[in-house]
Motif scaffolding. Structure first.
Motif, PDB file in Angstrom:
ATOM      1  N   HIS A  26       0.849  -1.183  -0.111  1.00 52.90           N
ATOM      2  CA  HIS A  26       0.015   0.178   0.054  1.00 52.90           C
ATOM      3  C   HIS A  26       0.862   1.269  -0.048  1.00 52.90           C
ATOM      4  O   HIS A  26       0.496   2.262  -0.740  1.00 52.90           O
ATOM      5  CB  HIS A  26      -1.062  -0.004   1.090  1.00 52.90           C
ATOM      6  CG  HIS A  26      -1.648   1.255   1.400  1.00 52.90           C
ATOM      7  ND1 HIS A  26      -2.576   1.425   0.708  1.00 52.90           N
ATOM      8  CD2 HIS A  26      -1.367   2.249   2.358  1.00 52.90           C
ATOM      9  CE1 HIS A  26      -3.217   2.644   1.123  1.00 52.90           C
ATOM     10  NE2 HIS A  26      -2.589   3.099   2.078  1.00 52.90           N
ATOM     11  N   THR A  49      -5.206   2.627   8.974  1.00 51.01           N
ATOM     12  CA  THR A  49      -6.500   3.205   8.321  1.00 51.01           C
ATOM     13  C   THR A  49      -6.806   2.232   7.101  1.00 51.01           C
ATOM     14  O   THR A  49      -8.076   2.276   6.651  1.00 51.01           O
ATOM     15  CB  THR A  49      -6.260   4.491   7.768  1.00 51.01           C
ATOM     16  OG1 THR A  49      -4.966   4.518   6.823  1.00 51.01           O
ATOM     17  CG2 THR A  49      -5.982   5.544   8.617  1.00 51.01           C
ATOM     18  N   ILE A  50      -5.924   1.527   6.413  1.00 43.77           N
ATOM     19  CA  ILE A  50      -6.306   0.606   5.219  1.00 43.77           C
ATOM     20  C   ILE A  50      -7.079  -0.631   5.637  1.00 43.77           C
ATOM     21  O   ILE A  50      -7.340  -0.799   6.838  1.00 43.77           O
ATOM     22  CB  ILE A  50      -4.939   0.088   4.695  1.00 43.77           C
ATOM     23  CG1 ILE A  50      -4.209  -1.057   5.458  1.00 43.77           C
ATOM     24  CG2 ILE A  50      -3.966   1.313   4.301  1.00 43.77           C
ATOM     25  CD1 ILE A  50      -3.179  -1.547   4.517  1.00 43.77           C
ATOM     26  N   THR A  51      -7.873  -0.904   4.768  1.00 43.34           N
ATOM     27  CA  THR A  51      -8.853  -2.220   4.844  1.00 43.34           C
ATOM     28  C   THR A  51      -7.813  -3.407   4.432  1.00 43.34           C
ATOM     29  O   THR A  51      -7.584  -3.159   3.148  1.00 43.34           O
ATOM     30  CB  THR A  51      -9.763  -1.897   4.048  1.00 43.34           C
ATOM     31  OG1 THR A  51     -10.622  -0.861   4.488  1.00 43.34           O
ATOM     32  CG2 THR A  51     -10.900  -3.148   4.241  1.00 43.34           C
ATOM     33  N   MET A  52      -7.685  -4.453   5.139  1.00 42.56           N
ATOM     34  CA  MET A  52      -7.141  -5.686   4.645  1.00 42.56           C
ATOM     35  C   MET A  52      -8.250  -6.896   4.941  1.00 42.56           C
ATOM     36  O   MET A  52      -8.806  -6.980   6.104  1.00 42.56           O
ATOM     37  CB  MET A  52      -5.919  -5.802   5.383  1.00 42.56           C
ATOM     38  CG  MET A  52      -4.707  -5.039   5.365  1.00 42.56           C
ATOM     39  SD  MET A  52      -3.208  -5.272   6.125  1.00 42.56           S
ATOM     40  CE  MET A  52      -3.616  -5.014   7.957  1.00 42.56           C
ATOM     41  N   GLU A  53      -8.194  -7.571   3.791  1.00 41.32           N
ATOM     42  CA  GLU A  53      -8.962  -8.865   3.679  1.00 41.32           C
ATOM     43  C   GLU A  53      -7.992  -9.874   3.562  1.00 41.32           C
ATOM     44  O   GLU A  53      -7.287  -9.885   2.412  1.00 41.32           O
ATOM     45  CB  GLU A  53     -10.196  -8.548   2.838  1.00 41.32           C
ATOM     46  CG  GLU A  53     -11.021  -7.516   2.997  1.00 41.32           C
ATOM     47  CD  GLU A  53     -11.953  -7.306   2.069  1.00 41.32           C
ATOM     48  OE1 GLU A  53     -13.019  -8.350   1.738  1.00 41.32           O
ATOM     49  OE2 GLU A  53     -11.722  -6.706   1.031  1.00 41.32           O
ATOM     50  N   ASN A  64      -7.766  -2.503   0.588  1.00 38.66           N
ATOM     51  CA  ASN A  64      -8.679  -1.336  -0.012  1.00 38.66           C
ATOM     52  C   ASN A  64      -9.445  -2.097  -1.195  1.00 38.66           C
ATOM     53  O   ASN A  64      -9.737  -1.289  -2.280  1.00 38.66           O
ATOM     54  CB  ASN A  64      -7.819  -0.190  -0.259  1.00 38.66           C
ATOM     55  CG  ASN A  64      -7.516   0.547   0.984  1.00 38.66           C
ATOM     56  OD1 ASN A  64      -7.968   0.179   2.003  1.00 38.66           O
ATOM     57  ND2 ASN A  64      -6.330   1.295   0.679  1.00 38.66           N
ATOM     58  N   ARG A  80      -4.946  -6.222  15.142  1.00 34.41           N
ATOM     59  CA  ARG A  80      -5.710  -6.989  14.230  1.00 34.41           C
ATOM     60  C   ARG A  80      -5.352  -8.435  14.292  1.00 34.41           C
ATOM     61  O   ARG A  80      -6.654  -9.171  14.117  1.00 34.41           O
ATOM     62  CB  ARG A  80      -5.171  -6.250  12.847  1.00 34.41           C
ATOM     63  CG  ARG A  80      -5.829  -4.714  12.568  1.00 34.41           C
ATOM     64  CD  ARG A  80      -5.349  -4.573  10.982  1.00 34.41           C
ATOM     65  NE  ARG A  80      -5.654  -3.164  10.582  1.00 34.41           N
ATOM     66  CZ  ARG A  80      -6.251  -2.518   9.744  1.00 34.41           C
ATOM     67  NH1 ARG A  80      -6.583  -3.412   8.911  1.00 34.41           N
ATOM     68  NH2 ARG A  80      -5.983  -1.298   9.623  1.00 34.41           N
TER      69      ARG A  80
END
Length: 244
Positions: free
Chosen positions: A62, A82-86, A99, A132
């Motif tokens: 990122h 702040t980033i979205t991690m899946e 993201n 997380r």
């Protein structure tokens, strides 16, 4: 009760059938085989699987993709927060998104391997990713194999089984070279494996086992033998129960 019956009663398989927690925490240096071995262990024991290193790689990707200066500690920490991690939590499927973007292959590229230590040694980013990781362990009812570099001492010090998977430098360099299909020079392999370990070890010790942590040296073991050795350690740790 015989010794055999006692062993069966407290085996990892029996623990799983009873629905009890079984967190297997695996630390180790680069090229030790901890990712592939941990996946196989998770599959054989019917557990979820968490690759924590992929989270650090995702943040590094990122930052590089968004032209965030990796030397800017505050910016890197903000990115981690702040980033979205899946990511998939199955040992059978590998999928990572940042993201919403599929970065499964991108985070394994050499340029990410060269940059990821900037994230791993950022204490603020590391604290956020540990948060997380603990949340993911809880979401999977503490029935999971978690692998990385500070799992046995920071992320899951209360895991039912904790171990360091290690191997000689020669073995680790050889394995990483095979993993990369011979695309890297000897100098590049040393940078990716040994130099990265040296950088990351400034913030976490993943070479020496803490109290209560088992060690599995796979230098002279093939893949299946290593998986068997790790599962044997899991059995031993579960049989021993929590430290007094």
């Amino acid at each position: 009760m015989s010794n055999t019956e006692a062993t069966q009663e407290h085996s990892p398989e029996q623990t799983l059938r009873q629905g009890k927690p079984l967190v297997v925490a695996v630390d180790g240096p680069s090229g030790s085989g901890k990712s592939s071995v941990s996946k196989a262990v998770a599959k054989r024991l019917g557990l979820a699987f968490l690759d924590t290193g992929a989270m650090y790689r995702s943040v590094a990707w990122h930052c590089l993709n968004g032209r965030i200066n990796l030397e800017n500690a505050a910016a890197v920490e903000a990115a981690a927060r702040t980033i979205t991690m899946e990511q998939t939590m199955s040992p059978d499927v590998e999928l990572f998104r940042v993201n919403g973007i599929n970065v499964t292959d991108a985070i394994r590229e050499p340029k990410i391997s060269a940059a990821v230590s900037a994230v791993a040694t950022n204490l603020g980013a590391r604290a956020e990713l540990v948060r997380r990781q603990r949340a993911l362990i809880a979401e999977h009812h503490r029935r999971i194999v978690v692998e990385g570099r500070d799992i046995t001492t920071v992320v899951a010090p209360d895991a039912e089984a904790r171990l360091i998977l290690t191997a000689s430098e020669e073995a680790r360099l050889r394995r990483r070279g095979l993993q990369l299909g011979g695309t890297q020079s000897a100098e590049q392999l040393v940078e990716q494996v040994l130099a990265r370990d040296a950088k990351d070890s400034t913030v976490v010790d993943f070479h020496r086992a803490a109290d209560g942590v088992y060690t599995v040296d796979s230098s002279d073991l093939d893949f299946e033998q290593t998986v068997d050795a790790v599962i044997a350690v899991v059995r031993q740790a579960v049989n021993a129960g929590p430290a007094a």
